[in-house]
Scaffold this active site. Structure first.
Site, mmCIF file in Angstrom:
data_model
loop_
_atom_site.group_PDB
_atom_site.id
_atom_site.type_symbol
_atom_site.label_atom_id
_atom_site.label_comp_id
_atom_site.label_asym_id
_atom_site.label_seq_id
_atom_site.Cartn_x
_atom_site.Cartn_y
_atom_site.Cartn_z
ATOM 1 N N HIS A 147 -0.192 14.513 -28.251
ATOM 2 C CA HIS A 147 -0.534 13.100 -28.016
ATOM 3 C C HIS A 147 -1.124 12.455 -29.260
ATOM 4 C CE1 HIS A 147 -0.650 13.531 -23.371
ATOM 5 N NE2 HIS A 147 0.471 12.960 -23.755
ATOM 6 N N LYS A 203 7.471 23.862 -12.392
ATOM 7 C CA LYS A 203 6.507 22.765 -12.257
ATOM 8 C C LYS A 203 6.142 22.536 -10.791
ATOM 9 C CE LYS A 203 4.955 18.258 -13.654
ATOM 10 N NZ LYS A 203 5.202 16.967 -14.313
ATOM 11 N N ARG A 227 0.812 -1.231 0.000
ATOM 12 C CA ARG A 227 0.000 0.000 0.000
ATOM 13 C C ARG A 227 0.837 1.269 0.000
ATOM 14 N NH1 ARG A 227 -2.938 -3.035 3.670
ATOM 15 N NH2 ARG A 227 -4.834 -3.912 2.730
ATOM 16 N N HIS A 270 -0.063 19.418 -25.676
ATOM 17 C CA HIS A 270 -0.211 17.975 -25.497
ATOM 18 C C HIS A 270 -1.471 17.379 -26.110
ATOM 19 C CE1 HIS A 270 3.274 18.352 -22.960
ATOM 20 N NE2 HIS A 270 3.270 17.069 -22.651
ATOM 21 N N LYS A 314 3.104 12.089 -10.272
ATOM 22 C CA LYS A 314 2.234 11.222 -11.087
ATOM 23 C C LYS A 314 3.022 9.983 -11.470
ATOM 24 C CE LYS A 314 -0.991 14.368 -13.391
ATOM 25 N NZ LYS A 314 -1.421 14.887 -14.712
ATOM 26 N N HIS A 339 8.301 11.701 -27.455
ATOM 27 C CA HIS A 339 7.221 12.480 -26.839
ATOM 28 C C HIS A 339 7.487 13.987 -26.974
ATOM 29 C CE1 HIS A 339 4.185 13.766 -23.959
ATOM 30 N NE2 HIS A 339 5.129 14.419 -23.307
ATOM 31 N N GLU A 397 9.723 20.384 -23.293
ATOM 32 C CA GLU A 397 8.952 20.651 -22.063
ATOM 33 C C GLU A 397 9.476 21.927 -21.380
ATOM 34 O OE1 GLU A 397 6.358 18.749 -21.672
ATOM 35 O OE2 GLU A 397 6.839 16.676 -22.243
ATOM 36 N N ARG A 400 -3.198 22.728 -12.594
ATOM 37 C CA ARG A 400 -2.198 21.802 -13.132
ATOM 38 C C ARG A 400 -2.452 21.461 -14.604
ATOM 39 N NH1 ARG A 400 0.601 16.630 -10.008
ATOM 40 N NH2 ARG A 400 1.843 15.984 -11.796
ATOM 41 N N ASN A 417 -0.700 20.857 -19.853
ATOM 42 C CA ASN A 417 -1.073 20.117 -21.058
ATOM 43 C C ASN A 417 -0.991 20.953 -22.336
ATOM 44 O OD1 ASN A 417 -1.644 17.590 -19.850
ATOM 45 N ND2 ASN A 417 -3.535 18.468 -19.022
ATOM 46 N N GLU A 420 -4.529 18.016 -9.862
ATOM 47 C CA GLU A 420 -5.083 18.484 -11.135
ATOM 48 C C GLU A 420 -6.578 18.761 -11.074
ATOM 49 O OE1 GLU A 420 -3.181 16.799 -14.562
ATOM 50 O OE2 GLU A 420 -4.765 17.479 -15.891
HETATM 51 N N1 LIG Z 1 4.877 11.518 -14.567
HETATM 52 C C1 LIG Z 1 4.875 12.600 -15.306
HETATM 53 O O1 LIG Z 1 4.445 13.671 -14.867
HETATM 54 C C2 LIG Z 1 5.429 12.526 -16.674
HETATM 55 C C3 LIG Z 1 5.707 13.708 -17.372
HETATM 56 C C4 LIG Z 1 6.300 13.615 -18.643
HETATM 57 C C5 LIG Z 1 6.573 12.370 -19.187
HETATM 58 N N2 LIG Z 1 6.270 11.247 -18.478
HETATM 59 C C6 LIG Z 1 6.546 9.918 -19.033
HETATM 60 O O2 LIG Z 1 7.951 9.816 -19.286
HETATM 61 C C7 LIG Z 1 8.173 8.871 -20.320
HETATM 62 C C8 LIG Z 1 9.171 9.453 -21.289
HETATM 63 O O3 LIG Z 1 10.365 9.731 -20.591
HETATM 64 P P1 LIG Z 1 11.794 9.668 -21.296
HETATM 65 O O4 LIG Z 1 11.732 10.494 -22.524
HETATM 66 O O5 LIG Z 1 12.768 9.953 -20.266
HETATM 67 O O6 LIG Z 1 11.852 8.156 -21.817
HETATM 68 P P2 LIG Z 1 12.683 6.868 -21.322
HETATM 69 O O7 LIG Z 1 12.661 6.716 -19.880
HETATM 70 O O8 LIG Z 1 12.200 5.749 -22.157
HETATM 71 O O9 LIG Z 1 14.177 7.235 -21.788
HETATM 72 C C9 LIG Z 1 14.455 7.412 -23.172
HETATM 73 C C10 LIG Z 1 15.638 6.559 -23.616
HETATM 74 O O10 LIG Z 1 16.831 7.088 -23.068
HETATM 75 C C11 LIG Z 1 17.612 6.045 -22.475
HETATM 76 N N3 LIG Z 1 18.370 6.695 -21.411
HETATM 77 C C12 LIG Z 1 17.877 7.182 -20.248
HETATM 78 N N4 LIG Z 1 18.847 7.817 -19.570
HETATM 79 C C13 LIG Z 1 19.975 7.711 -20.310
HETATM 80 C C14 LIG Z 1 21.295 8.188 -20.153
HETATM 81 N N5 LIG Z 1 21.643 8.951 -19.110
HETATM 82 N N6 LIG Z 1 22.202 7.887 -21.103
HETATM 83 C C15 LIG Z 1 21.848 7.166 -22.187
HETATM 84 N N7 LIG Z 1 20.602 6.717 -22.412
HETATM 85 C C16 LIG Z 1 19.686 6.988 -21.474
HETATM 86 C C17 LIG Z 1 16.629 5.022 -22.046
HETATM 87 O O11 LIG Z 1 17.225 3.735 -21.949
HETATM 88 C C18 LIG Z 1 15.595 5.105 -23.156
HETATM 89 O O12 LIG Z 1 15.985 4.303 -24.242
HETATM 90 C C19 LIG Z 1 6.817 8.592 -20.944
HETATM 91 O O13 LIG Z 1 6.392 7.323 -20.550
HETATM 92 C C20 LIG Z 1 5.919 9.673 -20.365
HETATM 93 O O14 LIG Z 1 4.577 9.247 -20.239
HETATM 94 C C21 LIG Z 1 5.719 11.312 -17.248
HETATM 95 ZN ZN LIG Z 2 4.950 16.050 -21.937
#
Ligand SMILES: NC(=O)c1ccc[n+]([C@@H]2O[C@H](COP(=O)([O-])OP(=O)(O)OC[C@H]3O[C@@H](n4cnc5c(N)ncnc54)[C@H](O)[C@@H]3O)[C@@H](O)[C@H]2O)c1
Ligand SMILES: [Zn+2]
Length: 361
Positions: free
Chosen positions: A251, A226, A120, A247, A142, A263, A184, A240, A244, A236
């Site tokens: 999306h 943020k 939990r 987005h 989130k 993304h 972003e 918040r 978006n 949200e």
């Molecule tokens: N929770 C939130 O508020 C929020 C906000 C924005 C995005 N997200 C989520 O984040 C995700 C996207 O994040 P991302 O773009 O970081 O993707 P990711 O975590 O998949 O990383 C992208 C790529 O970079 C590689 N990588 C990571 N760190 C590295 C490093 N230091 N050196 C070399 N390679 C590295 C990873 O192996 C991966 O292949 C999505 O799932 C999205 O929904 C969440």
């Molecule tokens: Zn985003």
């Protein structure tokens, strides 16, 4: 130089985000501030672990259990979630123990959701290693995995106890992953901090060159923006939602291009198309739209889709968006720099016309 940003939350959940070269060394002190942690479980992106795990482990007390998952969005699944829970059980991680997530947004979202659900909810800390995670995903609590019906549909709000953004880990990022996350940063400047947009314009060359002198202030200012939005509206209810901006169409592009673009790349295109929409609807000045276009281009983000998308498909994808109410496509558009507004009265014809501005030339 390092910086610390505090996320101000009620009920003693306030926590620090440390940013800068070498801040991983503060993990020990952050863990010591928590009561009763006897074990640490690291949940790491496999690729990031191969590159940097030794440096993370050197900063952690004791002998942590290390769990990994294959890199990429498909790991944000119930199947991976369930496997990781099984591994926490095998490692006998207890209610007072700690999870540390290590990787990009996928590690934080997936590992954070595992921490939110195990027994939990156990405490967790994030060590983000992408720009996307450093400037956006690691702030705000989130956590989620994906469902066949859509992205991030299964999740929880679960705030970390601390976030350590060590810029030493960012050097190995692929060029496209580095650049994509900067979208972003432009988003945060556009909705909340016009001076920060000027800062991007002045430091564009240094940002593109990954100058360590600009990376720490860039990340810290994004976290400040943020964190402020999240502190005012953690779940949200209203404010918040401004995050978006870019987005709704972003999306739709992500989905229709079948994740061929990052993304952040889709968010850049989404901001441009939503700016065109705001202009058509008499909300945004051409001069501001032009400035944002120039900043996006300057950072090396795309300004046009890699292939034409049928407008009817884009409208249909927008209609699936979680933000819609009563079937109307809902956008966050700019009334001006720093003035985001909810906008649900766009005509399909205006959306289609705005879309033309990002279709391939
Ligand atoms: N929770 C939130 O508020 C929020 C906000 C924005 C995005 N997200 C989520 O984040 C995700 C996207 O994040 P991302 O773009 O970081 O993707 P990711 O975590 O998949 O990383 C992208 C790529 O970079 C590689 N990588 C990571 N760190 C590295 C490093 N230091 N050196 C070399 N390679 C590295 C990873 O192996 C991966 O292949 C999505 O799932 C999205 O929904 C969440
Ligand atoms: Zn985003």
């Amino acid at each position: 130089v390092t910086e610390t940003v505090w996320v101000e939350l009620p009920e003693q959940r306030r926590y620090p985000i440390h940013v800068g070269s070498g801040v991983r060394a503060r993990l020990g002190a952050e863990i010591a501030r928590l009561s009763d942690v006897s074990r640490v479980a690291v949940i790491a992106d496999q690729h990031v672990a191969e590159l940097h795990l030794d440096r993370l482990l050197a900063a952690l007390p004791g002998q942590p259990t290390v769990l990994t998952f294959p890199p990429g969005e498909p790991s944000k699944s119930l199947a991976t979630f369930e496997r990781l829970l099984g591994e926490l059980a095998d490692a006998r991680i207890e209610r007072s123990d700690l999870v540390v997530t290590f990787g990009g947004g996928v590690a934080g979202d997936l590992g954070g959701f595992v921490a939110a659900c195990w027994l939990r909810g156990v405490r967790f800390m994030q060590v983000p290693t992408t720009i996307e995670a450093a400037v956006d995903a690691s702030v705000g609590g989130k956590t989620a995995v994906n469902h066949a019906a859509g992205k991030n549909l299964i999740g929880a709000f679960h705030q970390p106890s601390a976030v350590l953004i060590d810029t030493d880990f960012l050097g190995t990022l692929a060029a496209r992953d580095y650049t994509a996350g900067l979208a972003e940063s432009i988003k945060h400047a556009a909705i909340r901090d016009p001076d920060f947009l000027t800062w991007h314009e002045q430091h564009a060359a240094a940002i593109v060159a990954r100058d360590p002198q600009v990376l720490t202030p860039l990340i810290a200012r994004n976290c400040t923006i943020k964190a402020d939005v999240v502190a005012r509206d953690e779940r949200e209810a209203h404010l918040r939602a401004i995050l978006n901006y870019g987005h709704t169409l972003g999306h739709a592009f992500e989905l229709l291009l079948d994740y061929e673009l990052r993304h952040g790349e889709c968010v850049a295109l989404g901001m441009l198309a939503e700016n065109a929409l705001a202009q058509r609807c008499g909300r945004l000045d051409a001069a501001v739209a032009q400035r944002l276009h120039a900043s996006i281009a300057q950072l090396g983000l795309p300004t046009r889709l890699p292939r034409a998308l049928p407008p009817a498909d884009v409208l249909a994808a927008c209609r699936l968006d979680k933000k819609n109410k009563a079937g109307r496509i809902t956008f966050v558009i700019l009334d001006g720099l720093g003035v985001p507004v909810r906008f649900a009265s766009a005509e399909d014809a205006d959306i289609v016309a705005a879309l033309a501005s990002v279709q391939p030339a």
